[in-house]
Design an enzyme around this catalytic site. Structure first.
Site, PDB file in Angstrom:
ATOM      1  N   GLU A  33       0.851  -1.200   0.000  1.00 30.66           N
ATOM      2  CA  GLU A  33       0.000   0.000   0.000  1.00 30.66           C
ATOM      3  C   GLU A  33       0.883   1.245   0.000  1.00 30.66           C
ATOM      4  O   GLU A  33       1.868   1.309   0.749  1.00 30.66           O
ATOM      5  CB  GLU A  33      -0.887  -0.035   1.250  1.00 30.66           C
ATOM      6  CG  GLU A  33      -2.239   0.583   1.085  1.00 30.66           C
ATOM      7  CD  GLU A  33      -3.152  -0.174   0.116  1.00 30.66           C
ATOM      8  OE1 GLU A  33      -3.087   0.084  -1.098  1.00 30.66           O
ATOM      9  OE2 GLU A  33      -3.929  -1.005   0.584  1.00 30.66           O
ATOM     10  N   SER A 124     -11.713   1.539  -4.984  1.00 32.47           N
ATOM     11  CA  SER A 124     -11.400   2.255  -6.218  1.00 32.47           C
ATOM     12  C   SER A 124     -12.541   2.323  -7.229  1.00 32.47           C
ATOM     13  O   SER A 124     -12.445   1.823  -8.353  1.00 32.47           O
ATOM     14  CB  SER A 124     -10.142   1.701  -6.886  1.00 32.47           C
ATOM     15  OG  SER A 124      -9.616   2.741  -7.690  1.00 32.47           O
ATOM     16  N   SER A 125     -13.600   2.986  -6.802  1.00 30.34           N
ATOM     17  CA  SER A 125     -14.687   3.257  -7.740  1.00 30.34           C
ATOM     18  C   SER A 125     -14.163   4.168  -8.853  1.00 30.34           C
ATOM     19  O   SER A 125     -14.641   4.104  -9.994  1.00 30.34           O
ATOM     20  CB  SER A 125     -15.856   3.908  -7.020  1.00 30.34           C
ATOM     21  OG  SER A 125     -15.414   5.004  -6.257  1.00 30.34           O
ATOM     22  N   SER A 126     -13.167   4.986  -8.541  1.00 23.36           N
ATOM     23  CA  SER A 126     -12.648   5.892  -9.576  1.00 23.36           C
ATOM     24  C   SER A 126     -11.975   5.102 -10.698  1.00 23.36           C
ATOM     25  O   SER A 126     -12.184   5.404 -11.881  1.00 23.36           O
ATOM     26  CB  SER A 126     -11.693   6.921  -8.979  1.00 23.36           C
ATOM     27  OG  SER A 126     -10.782   6.293  -8.129  1.00 23.36           O
ATOM     28  N   ASP A 170      -4.500   0.991  -9.306  1.00 23.65           N
ATOM     29  CA  ASP A 170      -5.952   0.804  -9.398  1.00 23.65           C
ATOM     30  C   ASP A 170      -6.412   0.540 -10.825  1.00 23.65           C
ATOM     31  O   ASP A 170      -7.183  -0.383 -11.090  1.00 23.65           O
ATOM     32  CB  ASP A 170      -6.681   2.030  -8.836  1.00 23.65           C
ATOM     33  CG  ASP A 170      -6.337   2.283  -7.386  1.00 23.65           C
ATOM     34  OD1 ASP A 170      -5.660   1.435  -6.780  1.00 23.65           O
ATOM     35  OD2 ASP A 170      -6.744   3.329  -6.854  1.00 23.65           O
ATOM     36  N   TYR A 220      -2.939  12.915   0.620  1.00 19.39           N
ATOM     37  CA  TYR A 220      -2.347  11.979  -0.352  1.00 19.39           C
ATOM     38  C   TYR A 220      -1.189  12.674  -1.092  1.00 19.39           C
ATOM     39  O   TYR A 220      -0.104  12.115  -1.243  1.00 19.39           O
ATOM     40  CB  TYR A 220      -3.413  11.505  -1.347  1.00 19.39           C
ATOM     41  CG  TYR A 220      -2.957  10.375  -2.241  1.00 19.39           C
ATOM     42  CD1 TYR A 220      -3.128   9.053  -1.866  1.00 19.39           C
ATOM     43  CD2 TYR A 220      -2.352  10.635  -3.463  1.00 19.39           C
ATOM     44  CE1 TYR A 220      -2.707   8.006  -2.684  1.00 19.39           C
ATOM     45  CE2 TYR A 220      -1.925   9.601  -4.291  1.00 19.39           C
ATOM     46  CZ  TYR A 220      -2.115   8.288  -3.899  1.00 19.39           C
ATOM     47  OH  TYR A 220      -1.699   7.264  -4.712  1.00 19.39           O
TER      48      TYR A 220
HETATM   49  C1  GLA Z   1      -5.110   4.942  -4.002  1.00 18.60           C
HETATM   50  C2  GLA Z   1      -4.327   5.291  -5.261  1.00 18.60           C
HETATM   51  C3  GLA Z   1      -3.358   4.179  -5.618  1.00 18.60           C
HETATM   52  C4  GLA Z   1      -2.486   3.808  -4.435  1.00 18.60           C
HETATM   53  C5  GLA Z   1      -3.350   3.578  -3.190  1.00 18.60           C
HETATM   54  C6  GLA Z   1      -2.502   3.338  -1.971  1.00 18.60           C
HETATM   55  O1  GLA Z   1      -5.946   3.854  -4.216  1.00 18.60           O
HETATM   56  O2  GLA Z   1      -5.199   5.505  -6.347  1.00 18.60           O
HETATM   57  O3  GLA Z   1      -2.580   4.571  -6.718  1.00 18.60           O
HETATM   58  O4  GLA Z   1      -1.512   4.773  -4.207  1.00 18.60           O
HETATM   59  O5  GLA Z   1      -4.201   4.667  -2.941  1.00 18.60           O
HETATM   60  O6  GLA Z   1      -1.794   2.161  -2.103  1.00 18.60           O
END
Ligand code: GLA
Length: 386
Positions: A33, A124-126, A170, A220
Site C-alpha cells: 500500500e 477504487s470506484s474511480s 488501481d 495523499y
Molecule cells: C489509491 C491510489 C493508488 C495507491 C493507493 C494506496 O488507491 O489511487 O494509486 O496509491 O491509494 O496504495
C-alpha cells in the site's frame, strides 16, 4: 431488474441508439500500500463490485453523461473538454482528454452508468469508472490499444486531468485482473505475473467504516511529496537512486540527518512495505495464512503510525480483528482516511466475527458497518457488443 438491465433500459429511454454494455471492476489490494507511486510492488486483484456503462456514439460533437445512482447529468462539447464542478464527470472526461492529447479524434458519446461499487470505500470506484469507460470507448471506436495501454492512459488522466498524483495500481488492477488471482505488479517496469489466491480455510472479507475518504485531498499529495523528498535526499548521497524503490533501509538510515523526521518515517514505511510484499508472496504460495495475517497487521501498524493515513474507525476495526481468534490479520486498504478494512478470516469464523465486529463498531460509533464478501473475478470487460 438487475443494475445492468436498469442501465440499458434508462439508456433506451433517454437515447435512441443501441449501446455497448461494459462493466468496470473495483479492486482490492492484498499488500503493498502506497508503494505504487514509489515505483514499488503491489498485489491487487479485481473484485465482483462493478460500475456498469451503456455507451453509444451519437454522430455529433456533444457528449451526454448520466450518472444513474445520483440522478445527475452532464453535457459538454468535445471542442471544449475542461474539468467541471461535477467530480464524477471528470473521470470520464479525463479519458477523452487523454485520447485528444494523442490526436485521436472521436465523435460525441451518450453514456448512462451506475453500479454497486460503493464510492470512497477504498475499492477504487474511480478506477472502475476510468477503466470501464476507457475500454468502452476503445471498443466503440475500434482503437487499437492493449489493456495495459488503457491502464496507462487512465493513470495519466488521473495525474494530468484530475490532478491526483496517484500510482497506476488501481487502473491496472481493474483492467488486467484475472479470476482467482492477484497481480504481482512491478510499478516501475509494469512487468506483472498472476499469483493464485488459494487461501485454504481462509477468505478475504471487507468491512466498511462508512467514513468516506477524499483521495484528491491534500494528505495523499503530501505523502507523495514526502516520499519524493526522501528519495531525493538519499539520491544526493547515493548514485542511481530515482525513487524509494532504489533505497535500502541502511541507506535511508545513513541519510537520516538529511531529512525531517516525518519524511524519514514515511520512507521507512514504504521500504518496509515493499519487503513485506515479497514475504507475503512466499507465505501465500506456501499456504501460511496465519503468518500472512500477521504481515497484514504489520502493514496496518505502519500505515497508521508511520505513514499516518489511517483513522480512528479503521484502527478500531483492525483491533477487533486482532481480538478475534478466527481472524489471521487485517489492515486498512487503499489510500486511507476511511473506507474498508481487509480481513483474512477463517471461513467457519466469518459469521461470528462479523456479528462481533458490527456490534462493537455500532457501540463505538453508532454506525451500522456494511461488509462485502469477495469474489476475485476477471477485470473490466465488455458485457455486450453494440
Ligand atoms: C489509491 C491510489 C493508488 C495507491 C493507493 C494506496 O488507491 O489511487 O494509486 O496509491 O491509494 O496504495
Amino acid at each position: 431488474m438487475n443494475t445492468l438491465d436498469r442501465i440499458a433500459t434508462v439508456f433506451s429511454e433517454k437515447f435512441s441508439s443501441q449501446p455497448l454494455l461494459v462493466q468496470g471492476c473495483g479492486r482490492i489490494n492484498i499488500i503493498g500500500e502506497h508503494t505504487d507511486y514509489n515505483e514499488g510492488f503491489v498485489l491487487p486483484a479485481s473484485i465482483n463490485k462493478y460500475i456498469y456503462f451503456a455507451i453509444a456514439e451519437n454522430g455529433t460533437n456533444e457528449c451526454h453523461f448520466h450518472a444513474l445512482d445520483i440522478d445527475d447529468s452532464y453535457q459538454f462539447s468535445l471542442n471544449n473538454i475542461q474539468r467541471s464542478e461535477k467530480g464524477w464527470a471528470n473521470y470520464l472526461m479525463g479519458i477523452l482528454d487523454q485520447l485528444q492529447q494523442e490526436d485521436i479524434l472521436l465523435e460525441g458519446v451518450d453514456v448512462v452508468f451506475g453500479g454497486n461499487l460503493p464510492i470512497g470505500s477504498g475499492m477504487s470506484s474511480s478506477a472502475a469508472l476510468e477503466a470501464g469507460f476507457a475500454l468502452g470507448i476503445c471498443s466503440l471506436f475500434n482503437l487499437q490499444k492493449s489493456r495495459q495501454e488503457l491502464a496507462q492512459l487512465a493513470h495519466r488522466s488521473s495525474n494530468n486531468f484530475l490532478g491526483v498524483p496517484s500510482g497506476i495500481m488501481d487502473q491496472f488492477a481493474s483492467l488486467l485482473g484475472q479470476r482467482g488471482h492477484a497481480i504481482k505488479l512491478d510499478c516501475r517496469s509494469l512487468q506483472y505475473e498472476y499469483v493464485p489466491l488459494d487461501l485454504g480455510e481462509y477468505e478475504l472479507l471487507l468491512i466498511n467504516t462508512g467514513v468516506s475518504h477524499a483521495l484528491a485531498n491534500s494528505a495523499y499529495k503530501d505523502r507523495v511529496r514526502e516520499c519524493h523528498e526522501g528519495a531525493a535526499a538519499v539520491g544526493r548521497k547515493y548514485k542511481g537512486v530515482e525513487s524509494l524503490r532504489d533505497v535500502s533501509l541502511a541507506q535511508l538510515e545513513d541519510c537520516r540527518s538529511d531529512m525531517t523526521d516525518i519524511v524519514f518515517r514515511r520512507c521507512q514505511y514504504v521500504i518496509e512495505e515493499n519487503e513485506r510484499l515479497h514475504q507475503a508472496l512466499s507465505l501465500l504460495t506456501n499456504g501460511k495464512m496465519e503468518e500472512l495475517g500477521a504481515l497484514l497487521l504489520r502493514t496496518h501498524e505502519g500505515l497508521s503510525k508511520e505513514y499516518e493515513v489511517s483513522c480512528r474507525e479503521l484502527d478500531f476495526l483492525v483491533e477487533l480483528a486482532k481480538d478475534h481468534k478466527g481472524v489471521a490479520g487485517a489492515r486498512m486498504m487503499g489510500g486511507g482516511f476511511g473506507g474498508c478494512t481487509l480481513n483474512l478470516v477463517k471461513t467457519e469464523a466469518r459469521e461470528d466475527f462479523l456479528k462481533y465486529a458490527k456490534k462493537e463498531y455500532y457501540r463505538a460509533f453508532s454506525v451500522q458497518a456494511e461488509h462485502y464478501e469477495l469474489e476475485i473475478v476477471d477485470g473490466t470487460d465488455i458485457v455486450r457488443e453494440q
